[in-house]
Design a protein around this motif. Structure first.
Motif, PDB file in Angstrom:
ATOM      1  N   LEU A  12       4.211   7.559   5.559  1.00  0.00           N
ATOM      2  CA  LEU A  12       5.329   7.089   4.738  1.00  0.00           C
ATOM      3  C   LEU A  12       6.662   7.384   5.416  1.00  0.00           C
ATOM      4  O   LEU A  12       7.564   6.529   5.451  1.00  0.00           O
ATOM      5  CB  LEU A  12       5.274   7.737   3.352  1.00  0.00           C
ATOM      6  CG  LEU A  12       6.403   7.372   2.393  1.00  0.00           C
ATOM      7  CD1 LEU A  12       6.336   5.876   2.049  1.00  0.00           C
ATOM      8  CD2 LEU A  12       6.325   8.222   1.146  1.00  0.00           C
ATOM      9  N   ALA A  13       6.794   8.579   5.987  1.00  0.00           N
ATOM     10  CA  ALA A  13       8.038   8.951   6.661  1.00  0.00           C
ATOM     11  C   ALA A  13       8.293   8.059   7.879  1.00  0.00           C
ATOM     12  O   ALA A  13       9.430   7.635   8.116  1.00  0.00           O
ATOM     13  CB  ALA A  13       7.993  10.419   7.080  1.00  0.00           C
ATOM     14  N   TRP A  15       7.219   4.978   8.303  1.00  0.00           N
ATOM     15  CA  TRP A  15       7.545   3.643   7.792  1.00  0.00           C
ATOM     16  C   TRP A  15       9.005   3.590   7.341  1.00  0.00           C
ATOM     17  O   TRP A  15       9.748   2.677   7.703  1.00  0.00           O
ATOM     18  CB  TRP A  15       6.592   3.302   6.644  1.00  0.00           C
ATOM     19  CG  TRP A  15       6.791   1.948   6.058  1.00  0.00           C
ATOM     20  CD1 TRP A  15       6.652   0.751   6.684  1.00  0.00           C
ATOM     21  CD2 TRP A  15       7.177   1.659   4.716  1.00  0.00           C
ATOM     22  NE1 TRP A  15       6.910  -0.269   5.815  1.00  0.00           N
ATOM     23  CE2 TRP A  15       7.236   0.255   4.593  1.00  0.00           C
ATOM     24  CE3 TRP A  15       7.455   2.442   3.615  1.00  0.00           C
ATOM     25  CZ2 TRP A  15       7.579  -0.375   3.413  1.00  0.00           C
ATOM     26  CZ3 TRP A  15       7.783   1.815   2.429  1.00  0.00           C
ATOM     27  CH2 TRP A  15       7.854   0.433   2.345  1.00  0.00           C
ATOM     28  N   LEU A  16       9.427   4.602   6.575  1.00  0.00           N
ATOM     29  CA  LEU A  16      10.818   4.643   6.107  1.00  0.00           C
ATOM     30  C   LEU A  16      11.797   4.817   7.260  1.00  0.00           C
ATOM     31  O   LEU A  16      12.873   4.202   7.274  1.00  0.00           O
ATOM     32  CB  LEU A  16      10.998   5.757   5.076  1.00  0.00           C
ATOM     33  CG  LEU A  16      10.290   5.540   3.742  1.00  0.00           C
ATOM     34  CD1 LEU A  16      10.403   6.784   2.874  1.00  0.00           C
ATOM     35  CD2 LEU A  16      10.841   4.316   3.036  1.00  0.00           C
ATOM     36  N   LEU A  19      12.290   1.513   8.990  1.00  0.00           N
ATOM     37  CA  LEU A  19      13.188   0.638   8.228  1.00  0.00           C
ATOM     38  C   LEU A  19      14.637   1.105   8.338  1.00  0.00           C
ATOM     39  O   LEU A  19      15.558   0.293   8.463  1.00  0.00           O
ATOM     40  CB  LEU A  19      12.750   0.580   6.762  1.00  0.00           C
ATOM     41  CG  LEU A  19      11.397  -0.066   6.497  1.00  0.00           C
ATOM     42  CD1 LEU A  19      11.058   0.035   5.012  1.00  0.00           C
ATOM     43  CD2 LEU A  19      11.371  -1.512   6.958  1.00  0.00           C
ATOM     44  N   LEU A  20      14.845   2.402   8.303  1.00  0.00           N
ATOM     45  CA  LEU A  20      16.192   2.949   8.403  1.00  0.00           C
ATOM     46  C   LEU A  20      16.801   2.683   9.777  1.00  0.00           C
ATOM     47  O   LEU A  20      17.971   2.303   9.881  1.00  0.00           O
ATOM     48  CB  LEU A  20      16.166   4.454   8.124  1.00  0.00           C
ATOM     49  CG  LEU A  20      17.501   5.169   8.127  1.00  0.00           C
ATOM     50  CD1 LEU A  20      18.354   4.683   6.953  1.00  0.00           C
ATOM     51  CD2 LEU A  20      17.295   6.658   8.032  1.00  0.00           C
ATOM     52  N   VAL A  25      15.095  -4.756   5.831  1.00  0.00           N
ATOM     53  CA  VAL A  25      13.851  -4.748   5.070  1.00  0.00           C
ATOM     54  C   VAL A  25      13.226  -6.146   5.086  1.00  0.00           C
ATOM     55  O   VAL A  25      12.643  -6.589   4.119  1.00  0.00           O
ATOM     56  CB  VAL A  25      14.063  -4.259   3.616  1.00  0.00           C
ATOM     57  CG1 VAL A  25      14.317  -2.782   3.582  1.00  0.00           C
ATOM     58  CG2 VAL A  25      15.167  -5.026   2.934  1.00  0.00           C
ATOM     59  N   LEU A  30       9.069  -4.724   7.570  1.00  0.00           N
ATOM     60  CA  LEU A  30       8.186  -4.048   6.620  1.00  0.00           C
ATOM     61  C   LEU A  30       6.767  -3.948   7.172  1.00  0.00           C
ATOM     62  O   LEU A  30       6.140  -2.888   7.110  1.00  0.00           O
ATOM     63  CB  LEU A  30       8.177  -4.791   5.279  1.00  0.00           C
ATOM     64  CG  LEU A  30       9.428  -4.656   4.418  1.00  0.00           C
ATOM     65  CD1 LEU A  30       9.383  -5.624   3.251  1.00  0.00           C
ATOM     66  CD2 LEU A  30       9.572  -3.232   3.926  1.00  0.00           C
TER      67      LEU A  30
END
Length: 162
Positions: A12-13, A15-16, A19-20, A25, A30
């Protein structure tokens, strides 16, 4: 599930973070971030050390306070050594520290501590993990330094990780 997704929070980290970093997005980002978050932990699983089992929480707190004290004192000593370099030459040296600590997580913590304390640099670890080569900014007494290093850092880490 653990075999397919070994580190869900890491996935999750990642992936985020993807995106950051891309500030987008869009469907492509994604999907690419999800693929990265899924594949990276799977591919890196063999590189991860054994699971961490903390023992003796009071020893962890005591070690944290000792490292904090040594960081403050070492900052002052290194600054003093740099400012007085013209009057008294700095006696930097490489020191071979014999290690009793063998746990990979403990050695990682020891390397972090060594990096955080000013005036010491982790230079090399022997292949059998029995000798650590450190560079010390200003060394007065090698035997006293080794004794301090082993009692202040290595022994508590052995209590925590082994």
């Amino acid at each position: 599930m653990k075999r397919l997704l070994p580190s869900p929070f890491l996935s999750l980290a990642l992936w985020l973070l993807w995106l950051l970093l891309n500030l987008s997005v869009s469907p492509g980002n994604l999907l690419l971030g999800a693929v990265l978050g899924f594949l990276a932990p799977l591919l890196m699983r063999p590189l991860r050390p054994q699971p961490i089992r903390f023992r003796r929480p009071w020893t962890i707190l005591r070690l944290f306070l000792l490292v904090g004290r040594d960081v403050l004192v070492s900052n002052l000593l290194v600054a003093w050594g740099v400012l007085n370099n013209g009057r008294r030459p700095v006696r930097s040296a490489f020191v071979k520290v014999p290690l009793d600590l063998r746990n990979a997580n403990g050695l990682a913590a020891l390397s972090t501590i060594t990096t955080v304390v000013p005036g010491t640099v982790w230079s090399e670890l022997s292949l059998d993990r029995s000798i650590l080569l450190l560079h010390v900014f200003d060394l007065e007494d090698e035997a006293q330094f080794i004794q301090h290093f082993k009692t202040t850092y290595e022994r508590p880490l052995m209590e925590i990780f082994e």
